[in-house]
Scaffold this active site. Sequence first.
Site, PDB file in Angstrom:
ATOM      1  CB  CYS A  88      -6.345  -0.769   4.805  1.00 46.50           C
ATOM      2  SG  CYS A  88      -4.652  -1.387   4.969  1.00 46.50           S
TER       3      CYS A  88
ATOM      4  CD  GLU B 107      -2.265   4.218   2.870  1.00 45.68           C
ATOM      5  OE1 GLU B 107      -3.408   4.306   3.041  1.00 45.68           O
ATOM      6  OE2 GLU B 107      -1.641   3.224   2.030  1.00 45.68           O
TER       7      GLU B 107
ATOM      8  CB  CYS C  33      -1.981   1.274   6.198  1.00 49.95           C
ATOM      9  SG  CYS C  33      -1.580   0.726   4.588  1.00 49.95           S
TER      10      CYS C  33
ATOM     11  CG  HIS D 205      -2.088  -1.079   0.989  1.00 48.54           C
ATOM     12  ND1 HIS D 205      -3.149  -1.072   2.087  1.00 48.54           N
ATOM     13  CD2 HIS D 205      -2.234  -2.023   0.006  1.00 48.54           C
ATOM     14  CE1 HIS D 205      -3.888  -1.844   1.424  1.00 48.54           C
ATOM     15  NE2 HIS D 205      -3.345  -2.485   0.416  1.00 48.54           N
TER      16      HIS D 205
END
Length: 159
Positions: free
Chosen positions: A110, A84, A113, A82
């Site tokens: 999410c 992040e 994260c 991801h």
Amino acid sequence: MPGNEDRPSWNTYFMDITRLVAKRSTCLRRAVGAVIVKDKRILSTGYNGAPVNITHCSEVGCLREKLNVPSGEKHELCRGIHAEQNAIIQAAFHGVSIKGATLYCTNLPCFICAKMIINAGIRNIYYVEGYADSMSEDMLKEADIQLMRLDKQTQGEKS
């Protein structure tokens, strides 16, 4: 000040950069960008895609699509990282402290994260789009991380 009517706010400036970072994404489902900022300075950026030297989903296809995995579920069935996560990893890789920083992200992080963001010491998150992961928002609020959803058009905070 005269002549500065078109000068973007800091939120607009950083979110525009975040959208540009997202254009590097190799994910077939959703292009996400993240920018970590402290004292109005960019510390790190990240976008979603496969790790370095690993074939991108844009080249081999999306396992999650093939298996009809809904958004926000079974993150482990993805070869990508991801945005992040990549921004946090890039900061660590280059020895940059992000403690007390602000994260700008095209999407609400999410749950996975969110846990990384909490432990990395990020204190504020600005985002535009939601995400199908209800546990994330609850955990971030419990950790006293300020979540601010920005209006897609004006970059102003939504009430």
